[in-house]
Design an enzyme around this catalytic site. Structure first.
Site, PDB file in Angstrom:
ATOM      1  N   ASN A  39      -5.235  -8.906  -2.917  1.00 31.20           N
ATOM      2  CA  ASN A  39      -4.796  -8.754  -4.303  1.00 31.20           C
ATOM      3  C   ASN A  39      -3.503  -9.534  -4.506  1.00 31.20           C
ATOM      4  O   ASN A  39      -3.508 -10.754  -4.289  1.00 31.20           O
ATOM      5  CB  ASN A  39      -4.808  -7.302  -4.800  1.00 31.20           C
ATOM      6  N   ASP A  40      -2.420  -8.917  -4.927  1.00 25.04           N
ATOM      7  CA  ASP A  40      -1.247  -9.654  -5.431  1.00 25.04           C
ATOM      8  C   ASP A  40      -0.721 -10.761  -4.518  1.00 25.04           C
ATOM      9  O   ASP A  40      -0.592 -10.556  -3.305  1.00 25.04           O
ATOM     10  CB  ASP A  40      -0.055  -8.710  -5.606  1.00 25.04           C
ATOM     11  N   GLN A  56      -1.212  -9.473  -0.657  1.00 17.19           N
ATOM     12  CA  GLN A  56      -1.714  -8.148  -0.316  1.00 17.19           C
ATOM     13  C   GLN A  56      -3.078  -8.325   0.328  1.00 17.19           C
ATOM     14  O   GLN A  56      -3.969  -8.972  -0.258  1.00 17.19           O
ATOM     15  CB  GLN A  56      -1.813  -7.291  -1.577  1.00 17.19           C
ATOM     16  N   SER A 100       3.493  -4.702  -2.322  1.00 15.07           N
ATOM     17  CA  SER A 100       3.978  -6.000  -2.801  1.00 15.07           C
ATOM     18  C   SER A 100       5.485  -6.156  -2.717  1.00 15.07           C
ATOM     19  O   SER A 100       6.237  -5.186  -2.730  1.00 15.07           O
ATOM     20  CB  SER A 100       3.519  -6.222  -4.235  1.00 15.07           C
ATOM     21  N   ARG A 164       8.331   0.392  -6.728  1.00 16.87           N
ATOM     22  CA  ARG A 164       7.701  -0.618  -5.858  1.00 16.87           C
ATOM     23  C   ARG A 164       7.849  -2.050  -6.378  1.00 16.87           C
ATOM     24  O   ARG A 164       8.271  -2.281  -7.488  1.00 16.87           O
ATOM     25  CB  ARG A 164       6.218  -0.295  -5.665  1.00 16.87           C
ATOM     26  N   ASP A 165       7.438  -2.984  -5.521  1.00 15.11           N
ATOM     27  CA  ASP A 165       7.275  -4.401  -5.828  1.00 15.11           C
ATOM     28  C   ASP A 165       8.595  -5.123  -6.111  1.00 15.11           C
ATOM     29  O   ASP A 165       8.756  -5.763  -7.159  1.00 15.11           O
ATOM     30  CB  ASP A 165       6.307  -4.598  -7.027  1.00 15.11           C
ATOM     31  N   GLU A 219       3.982  -3.082 -13.152  1.00 21.73           N
ATOM     32  CA  GLU A 219       3.897  -3.488 -11.745  1.00 21.73           C
ATOM     33  C   GLU A 219       4.405  -4.925 -11.572  1.00 21.73           C
ATOM     34  O   GLU A 219       4.382  -5.730 -12.495  1.00 21.73           O
ATOM     35  CB  GLU A 219       2.455  -3.360 -11.253  1.00 21.73           C
TER      36      GLU A 219
HETATM   37  C1  FRU Z   1      -0.316  -4.373  -8.130  1.00 22.21           C
HETATM   38  C2  FRU Z   1      -0.135  -3.306  -7.079  1.00 22.21           C
HETATM   39  C3  FRU Z   1       1.316  -3.158  -6.722  1.00 22.21           C
HETATM   40  C4  FRU Z   1       1.271  -2.620  -5.320  1.00 22.21           C
HETATM   41  C5  FRU Z   1       0.078  -3.338  -4.751  1.00 22.21           C
HETATM   42  C6  FRU Z   1      -0.693  -2.544  -3.744  1.00 22.21           C
HETATM   43  O1  FRU Z   1      -1.549  -4.971  -8.132  1.00 22.21           O
HETATM   44  O2  FRU Z   1      -0.707  -2.094  -7.516  1.00 22.21           O
HETATM   45  O3  FRU Z   1       2.046  -2.368  -7.634  1.00 22.21           O
HETATM   46  O4  FRU Z   1       2.439  -2.913  -4.625  1.00 22.21           O
HETATM   47  O5  FRU Z   1      -0.760  -3.657  -5.845  1.00 22.21           O
HETATM   48  O6  FRU Z   1      -1.672  -3.317  -3.141  1.00 22.21           O
END
Ligand code: FRU
Length: 456
Positions: A39-40, A56, A100, A164-165, A219
């Site tokens: 993902n991210d 991710q 992330s 987070r992030d 996010e």
């Molecule tokens: C965004 C998210 C972030 C988190 C990550 C987990 O897509 O939900 O907020 O850190 O993905 O994989």
């Protein structure tokens, strides 16, 4: 029994299993992992003459799982080299996922800041910020001081479990991180942390608090400045739908505004959906060696069925092509890098069948194009009466339906389109309107050879 995840285990798994991936729908020109789920984009940064991209990553299956940080690098944003996994959830402070985060270079050392996701014994979640570093850009060491910031430093009005992030930047010799937080009132909020040494972090301010319409959680925040314009880029969940905008449960936005560095707060002037397709999430920026602001995003989003998983192809998800953000006449533009354009073949409707490439169209009236086969296709085009550029996935055999309870097979953006730049890859389309004024990005999974037809 709890699983033990390590970088070594992940790397061995990848080497042993990557050839089992079914590449039928795998993108040719977009970054995707060798195997597994992504993902991210994370830690997008320039280091020792190359651009590093982390992401991710769950290598063991084509669904989301305990997050690792996958890693790749490129010299030209076109050719990517896969590198060993950078982070695995192997410490008590990140045992349920290295979520992330971002990267920064200090004294020729590459630093990562990421969120540790921890499920506690009582079932509650704790999200805390951690640091890791590398001198060679390949092997990363988590620091002994972790976690470097926990929910305890946040004001009481914020939910401590949604923290987070972090996205790090440097300003006048001090390091800062914008971090996603959630207000008790279920409102997206960005907090600013500060540090002089990347190890001791303190709470600076609530950088920006949203309104209920602007989403329940913001996010992956990112802050940068282009030509004197302060910009926050982020991915809000559940923004209130407005005409054709914010139809996806998970959107990405650009917020323009002004930072007051005395109070360390961001005053919002304008918020705009960044991409109007079905699949664009968690964009992250870097500044390249020429000072360009380059953004890459996950070319997928949450809560959608993923055909490459359902079909057991052992991979899921890719990144968008990198885009440059610029300002022109007070307007933010996103353009495809010349490096990418040069690497793609120019295509025309006469070149069928077509697997990938770039098509430029000058708009003179209504336009209806179809891409795919006779019973498995996407439509896209321009409706001149309503001034709408659209992507319609209704004709797909494998429609990646989402958690949205409303109709979402078509996504549109209202704009007087004069020119479309359309980028095709094995499983995606990205449309850039009027040299970057708007964009639409969507994924698809179409069997057989793909034909492009002009039906207008
Ligand atoms: C965004 C998210 C972030 C988190 C990550 C987990 O897509 O939900 O907020 O850190 O993905 O994989």
């Amino acid at each position: 029994m709890t699983e033990i995840y390590t970088v070594e285990r992940a790397n061995q798994f990848i080497q042993k299993n990557k050839d089992e991936v079914n590449r039928k729908f795998k993108p040719k020109h977009h970054f995707s992992a060798e195997i597994g789920w992504i993902n991210d984009p994370n830690g997008f940064v320039y280091f020792q003459g190359e651009y590093h991209l982390f992401y991710q990553f769950y290598p063991y299956d084509s669904v989301w799982g305990p997050m690792h940080w996958g890693h790749a690098k490129t010299k030209d944003f076109v050719n990517w080299e896969h590198l060993p996994v950078a982070l695995a959830p192997d410490m008590p402070y990140d045992k349920d996922g290295c979520f992330s985060g971002s990267a920064i270079v200090k004294d020729d050392v590459l630093w990562l800041m990421y969120t540790g996701n921890v499920e506690q014994e009582d079932g509650t979640i704790r999200q805390i910020q951690n640091m890791a570093y590398s001198k060679d850009g390949i092997h990363f060491e988590k620091i002994a001081e972790n976690p470097v910031a926990t929910g305890d430093i946040l004001p009481d009005e914020l939910v401590k479990s949604d923290f987070r992030d972090p996205k790090i930047f440097e300003k006048e010799g001090r390091y800062y991180a914008v971090v996603a937080a959630k207000h008790q009132e279920d409102i997206g909020t960005i907090v600013l942390l500060g540090s002089d040494n990347l190890i001791d972090w303190e709470f600076e301010s609530i950088f920006l608090k949203g309104t209920p319409e602007q989403g329940i959680m913001w996010e992956c925040p990112d802050y940068f400045n282009i030509d004197g314009n302060d910009i926050l880029m982020m991915s809000p969940m559940r923004v209130k739908q407005k005409h054709y905008d914010f139809k996806n449960i998970n959107s990405s936005v650009i917020m323009t505004g002004k930072v007051d560095w005395n109070t360390k707060t961001f005053t919002l002037h304008n918020m705009k959906e960044l991409d109007h397709g079905h699949d664009f999430y968690a964009p992250q920026s870097l500044e390249d060696d020429e000072g360009r602001c380059i953004v890459i995003a996950w070319l997928h989003t949450w809560g959608r069925q993923l055909p490459s998983h359902d079909l057991k192809h052992k991979w899921a998800g890719s990144m968008t092509l990198p885009r440059q953000l610029t300002y022109k006449d007070g307007q933010l533009l996103q353009t495809i890098l010349p490096e990418s354009l040069q690497s793609l073949s120019k295509i025309d409707v006469d070149d069928n069948p077509i697997s990938s490439g770039v098509l430029e169209i000058d708009i003179n009236g209504n336009l209806l194009m179809r891409f795919g086969s006779s019973d498995d296709y996407i439509d896209f085009g321009f409706d001149k009466e309503e001034n709408l550029v659209y992507i319609d996935r209704k004709g797909l055999k494998r429609l990646p339906k989402g958690d949205e309870t409303w109709e979402i097979s078509e996504r549109k953006v209202q704009i007087q389109a004069k020119k479309l730049l359309i980028l095709f890859d094995s499983n995606s389309i990205e449309i850039i309107v009027n040299n970057g004024e708007e964009s639409l990005s969507s994924a698809f999974y179409i069997d057989g050879e793909h034909y492009l037809q002009n039906l207008s």
